[in-house]
Design a protein around this motif. Sequence first.
Motif, PDB file in Angstrom:
ATOM      1  N   SER A  21       0.840  -1.188   0.000  1.00 12.48           N
ATOM      2  CA  SER A  21       0.000   0.000   0.000  1.00 12.48           C
ATOM      3  C   SER A  21       0.874   1.236   0.000  1.00 12.48           C
ATOM      4  N   ARG A  22       0.278   2.379  -0.239  1.00  9.67           N
ATOM      5  CA  ARG A  22       1.029   3.630  -0.221  1.00  9.67           C
ATOM      6  C   ARG A  22       1.681   3.831   1.145  1.00  9.67           C
ATOM      7  N   ASP A  23       0.938   3.541   2.214  1.00 10.10           N
ATOM      8  CA  ASP A  23       1.475   3.746   3.556  1.00 10.10           C
ATOM      9  C   ASP A  23       2.671   2.842   3.834  1.00 10.10           C
ATOM     10  N   THR A  24       2.571   1.551   3.469  1.00 12.44           N
ATOM     11  CA  THR A  24       3.687   0.640   3.723  1.00 12.44           C
ATOM     12  C   THR A  24       4.901   1.025   2.889  1.00 12.44           C
ATOM     13  N   ILE A  25       4.670   1.484   1.681  1.00 12.03           N
ATOM     14  CA  ILE A  25       5.775   1.923   0.824  1.00 12.03           C
ATOM     15  C   ILE A  25       6.484   3.119   1.443  1.00 12.03           C
ATOM     16  N   LEU A  26       5.720   4.093   1.924  1.00  9.50           N
ATOM     17  CA  LEU A  26       6.315   5.310   2.478  1.00  9.50           C
ATOM     18  C   LEU A  26       7.061   5.025   3.782  1.00  9.50           C
ATOM     19  N   GLN A  27       6.529   4.142   4.602  1.00  9.20           N
ATOM     20  CA  GLN A  27       7.231   3.785   5.833  1.00  9.20           C
ATOM     21  C   GLN A  27       8.549   3.083   5.514  1.00  9.20           C
ATOM     22  N   SER A  28       8.536   2.219   4.510  1.00  9.37           N
ATOM     23  CA  SER A  28       9.768   1.551   4.093  1.00  9.37           C
ATOM     24  C   SER A  28      10.743   2.551   3.486  1.00  9.37           C
ATOM     25  N   ALA A  29      10.228   3.506   2.727  1.00 14.42           N
ATOM     26  CA  ALA A  29      11.083   4.525   2.128  1.00 14.42           C
ATOM     27  C   ALA A  29      11.787   5.349   3.201  1.00 14.42           C
ATOM     28  N   LEU A  30      11.080   5.649   4.284  1.00 13.47           N
ATOM     29  CA  LEU A  30      11.688   6.402   5.376  1.00 13.47           C
ATOM     30  C   LEU A  30      12.791   5.576   6.041  1.00 13.47           C
ATOM     31  N   LEU A  31      12.585   4.269   6.158  1.00 15.12           N
ATOM     32  CA  LEU A  31      13.612   3.399   6.723  1.00 15.12           C
ATOM     33  C   LEU A  31      14.855   3.375   5.829  1.00 15.12           C
ATOM     34  N   VAL A  32      14.654   3.295   4.522  1.00 19.67           N
ATOM     35  CA  VAL A  32      15.781   3.327   3.585  1.00 19.67           C
ATOM     36  C   VAL A  32      16.530   4.646   3.721  1.00 19.67           C
ATOM     37  N   LEU A  33      15.771   5.727   3.820  1.00 17.94           N
ATOM     38  CA  LEU A  33      16.378   7.049   3.969  1.00 17.94           C
ATOM     39  C   LEU A  33      17.196   7.136   5.253  1.00 17.94           C
ATOM     40  N   ASP A  34      16.652   6.616   6.344  1.00 19.69           N
ATOM     41  CA  ASP A  34      17.361   6.631   7.629  1.00 19.69           C
ATOM     42  C   ASP A  34      18.635   5.794   7.575  1.00 19.69           C
ATOM     43  N   GLU A  35      18.535   4.623   6.964  1.00 17.29           N
ATOM     44  CA  GLU A  35      19.642   3.669   7.004  1.00 17.29           C
ATOM     45  C   GLU A  35      20.718   3.954   5.955  1.00 17.29           C
ATOM     46  N   ARG A  36      20.297   4.423   4.766  1.00 15.31           N
ATOM     47  CA  ARG A  36      21.227   4.480   3.643  1.00 15.31           C
ATOM     48  C   ARG A  36      21.412   5.868   3.054  1.00 15.31           C
ATOM     49  N   ARG A 103       8.397  19.397  18.956  1.00 12.11           N
ATOM     50  CA  ARG A 103       8.094  18.093  18.360  1.00 12.11           C
ATOM     51  C   ARG A 103       8.657  18.010  16.937  1.00 12.11           C
ATOM     52  N   LEU A 104       8.560  19.105  16.188  1.00 12.07           N
ATOM     53  CA  LEU A 104       9.139  19.119  14.848  1.00 12.07           C
ATOM     54  C   LEU A 104      10.647  18.931  14.924  1.00 12.07           C
ATOM     55  N   ARG A 105      11.285  19.639  15.858  1.00 14.25           N
ATOM     56  CA  ARG A 105      12.742  19.483  16.025  1.00 14.25           C
ATOM     57  C   ARG A 105      13.104  18.045  16.364  1.00 14.25           C
ATOM     58  N   ASN A 106      12.389  17.443  17.306  1.00 10.87           N
ATOM     59  CA  ASN A 106      12.701  16.070  17.712  1.00 10.87           C
ATOM     60  C   ASN A 106      12.466  15.083  16.574  1.00 10.87           C
ATOM     61  N   THR A 107      11.407  15.308  15.801  1.00 11.00           N
ATOM     62  CA  THR A 107      11.116  14.440  14.658  1.00 11.00           C
ATOM     63  C   THR A 107      12.249  14.489  13.645  1.00 11.00           C
ATOM     64  N   LEU A 108      12.724  15.689  13.351  1.00 17.35           N
ATOM     65  CA  LEU A 108      13.793  15.844  12.372  1.00 17.35           C
ATOM     66  C   LEU A 108      15.122  15.297  12.890  1.00 17.35           C
ATOM     67  N   LEU A 109      15.382  15.468  14.184  1.00 18.74           N
ATOM     68  CA  LEU A 109      16.614  14.917  14.752  1.00 18.74           C
ATOM     69  C   LEU A 109      16.601  13.384  14.735  1.00 18.74           C
ATOM     70  N   GLU A 110      15.406  12.793  14.776  1.00 21.08           N
ATOM     71  CA  GLU A 110      15.284  11.342  14.664  1.00 21.08           C
ATOM     72  C   GLU A 110      15.552  10.867  13.243  1.00 21.08           C
ATOM     73  N   HIS A 111      15.344  11.770  12.273  1.00 24.52           N
ATOM     74  CA  HIS A 111      15.502  11.410  10.860  1.00 24.52           C
ATOM     75  C   HIS A 111      16.361  12.462  10.150  1.00 24.52           C
ATOM     76  N   PRO A 112      17.628  12.603  10.539  1.00 25.16           N
ATOM     77  CA  PRO A 112      18.461  13.678   9.987  1.00 25.16           C
ATOM     78  C   PRO A 112      18.648  13.607   8.477  1.00 25.16           C
ATOM     79  N   ASN A 113      18.624  12.398   7.905  1.00 22.85           N
ATOM     80  CA  ASN A 113      18.775  12.287   6.453  1.00 22.85           C
ATOM     81  C   ASN A 113      17.585  12.860   5.699  1.00 22.85           C
TER      82      ASN A 113
END
Length: 228
Positions: A21-36, A103-113
């Motif tokens: 689904s769109r949601d599962t794809i986007l969650q996976s995309a965020l993981l790829v972004l975080d990791e790679r 909250r925005l700052r903390n969210t972005l610090l969790e996902h710096p990429n």
Amino acid sequence: MSTKVGANMDANKTQTRAGLSRDTILQSALLVLDERGYDALTLRMLGKYMHFSYTAIYRHLPDKAALLDGVTEVLWLKALDLDALDVLSNDSWQIILEKLANRLRNTLLEHPNAVPLVATHPISTKKELLAVSRILEVLVSRGYEVTDNSIHLIMNLSVFVIGHVIAESVPPAGGAGGDAKPEILEEAAHTEVFMGRFLNPLLKSDQYNLGEQFNQGVHALIYGQPVL
């Protein structure tokens, strides 16, 4: 026997496809972004990461632009989630805005990429705008008056938060430098009294706190004056 096996394989494929689904794809995309990192986030790489043909992803997201907009939407919705803010009935609209900025700052610090994405993909989707609308309703219920300047306040807060996170989390351009040398700061601090007082927090690291600096900037934007 082979026909039965083939039928089972087709059924498994159908079930797997149904789970995409769109949601599962986007969650996976965020993981790829975080990791790679950002450069690794392509539809082809995402397909490999999810064990799907990347062509299957096209059924939900037509191109990389839609993928990036979607990932940005996930982050904005996480940052703008009022239910996660622990908003109290006696919180003023100013306090709610301060909580949202943190909250925005903390969210972005969790996902710096993902920070460059959020910095260059402003709120624009239907879900994002609905989240903003909900926030405005709460702010109005706490005494805030929406005016022509309201969008400037929200935009300036967003830009400040994103810029601050970039300063906190993004490596120096070029991969080197970016740190002030203590001996240069010490020399400058002794040139005259005002420079000494100005640089004192930098020279005494226990007095220089990025979180406190952030909160002072947010306070200045919301209340019109810094915390002195």
